[in-house]
Design an enzyme around this catalytic site. Structure first.
Site, PDB file in Angstrom:
ATOM      1  N   ASP A  79       0.468  -0.898   3.229  1.00 42.05           N
ATOM      2  CA  ASP A  79      -0.172  -0.778   1.925  1.00 42.05           C
ATOM      3  C   ASP A  79      -1.160   0.377   1.924  1.00 42.05           C
ATOM      4  O   ASP A  79      -1.824   0.633   2.922  1.00 42.05           O
ATOM      5  CB  ASP A  79      -0.916  -2.076   1.577  1.00 42.05           C
ATOM      6  N   SER A  80      -1.205   1.100   0.808  1.00 42.49           N
ATOM      7  CA  SER A  80      -2.153   2.186   0.605  1.00 42.49           C
ATOM      8  C   SER A  80      -1.998   3.237   1.702  1.00 42.49           C
ATOM      9  O   SER A  80      -0.922   3.814   1.854  1.00 42.49           O
ATOM     10  CB  SER A  80      -3.577   1.621   0.553  1.00 42.49           C
TER      11      SER A  80
END
Length: 341
Positions: free
Chosen positions: A188-189
């Site tokens: 994520d991210s």
């Protein structure tokens, strides 16, 4: 069911071929779906509470003027209140000097599949502990071993230390007997970026690709378009300030002339089937759109899921927010679709 199933516009190269009256390459249009938050009091109430908590309790403390220690503490405090999935077991381990967490479903003591999970946190904050609300659910939903490296972080360890640690985790799974066709990589991210970059690093080292990639709100831009989502959606994003993004990219310090230094220049010709999820209200929206379009142009299978009225890595609120639970369920289904039995 998705609100809409959209097929995007043909790539610019096709338009240029048409102008020159030469045959356009055969292309498949990107697969893009949009999802409204599920109806119900829990979703609407928790959505409002969580958005407010991010705006007041986290967003002001990520980025300047705060030092990295303060930022790490802020994310840690915010994450410990997110519920872990009780169906999963977390065990701390090491791969040489690299700390990792091994997360498995209690009902599957000997998993046949595995996921390398690259946690988010702008390359400088976050840890396996801060992302257990995601990793424990992925283990429970897929029955896979989720291996989460506590990769070296900036500013103490700039690029490419994070990618190197991801490669080490992937090699460990191969050494333990997991076949590539039973391995996935997710993140994520910044961890979404590392998922994308890890696939490229494996190709450059002549290592086999995993069967599948899953990226949540990945960052791939190294420069900010004044007309892009990094600017136009900044007021809607309850978590990320543009100033933080500038700070962490400076800390990451990826040289443009390094083979892995420019994400948008990466060869995607061997990119595994990929699922990208992004919230509508976030500054990194354009990056997710770019990946699905670039992968499609390269002839690879990629799907983009846009979650309306949701924010950056809203999946971390699983257990509290029904839309987060649904997003992780769709990830699990995507892994299972492309893994070998």
């Amino acid at each position: 069911m998705p609100l809409t199933s959209v097929q995007g516009a043909p790539p610019m190269s096709a338009a240029l071929h048409a102008v020159k009256n030469t045959p356009a390459p055969v292309t498949t249009l990107p697969i893009i779906r949009q999802y409204l938050p599920p109806k119900g009091a829990k979703e609407s109430l928790m959505g409002a509470l969580l958005r407010g908590a991010l705006i007041v309790g986290l967003k002001p403390f990520l980025g300047p003027p705060w030092n990295v220690a303060t930022q790490r503490a802020a994310l840690h405090v915010g994450s410990v209140v997110m519920p872990q999935d009780g169906r999963a077991l977390v065990v701390k381990d090491r791969i040489g000097a690299l700390e990792v967490e091994r997360v498995t479903a209690k009902a599957v003591p000997q998993p046949r599949h595995a996921i390398v999970y690259m946690h988010g946190g702008a390359f400088c904050v976050g840890s396996p502990r801060t992302h257990r609300s995601i990793t424990t659910r992925l283990a429970a939903l897929t029955g896979a071993l989720v291996l989460v490296p506590h990769y070296r972080r900036t500013p103490e360890h700039p690029f490419p230390a994070q990618i190197e640690d991801g490669v080490a985790a992937y090699k460990q799974l191969l050494a333990e007997g997991f076949a590539p066709e039973r391995i996935g990589i997710a993140g994520d991210s910044a961890g979404g970026n590392l998922t994308y970059m890890l696939s490229a690093a494996l190709r450059q080292q002549g290592l086999p690709q995993p069967a599948v990639l899953v990226m949540m709100s990945p960052v791939v831009s190294t420069e900010f378009d004044p007309n892009g989502s990094a600017v136009t959606r900044a007021h809607r994003d309850p978590m990320i300030r543009p100033a933080w993004a500038h700070q962490v990219l400076d800390w990451y310090n990826a040289p443009a002339d390094h083979p892995l230094g420019t994400p948008k220049a990466i060869d995607l010709s061997e990119m595994p089937p990929s699922l990208i999820q992004v919230g509508e209200d976030e500054v990194l929206y354009d990056d997710s759109q770019w990946i699905v379009e670039a992968a499609t142009r390269a002839g690879r299978h990629a799907e983009l899921e846009i979650y309306l009225k949701r924010w950056h890595v809203f999946q971390s609120h699983a257990g509290l927010l029904p839309s987060s639970d649904q997003a992780l369920q769709r990830q699990a289904e995507f892994f299972k679709r492309y893994w070998a039995a």
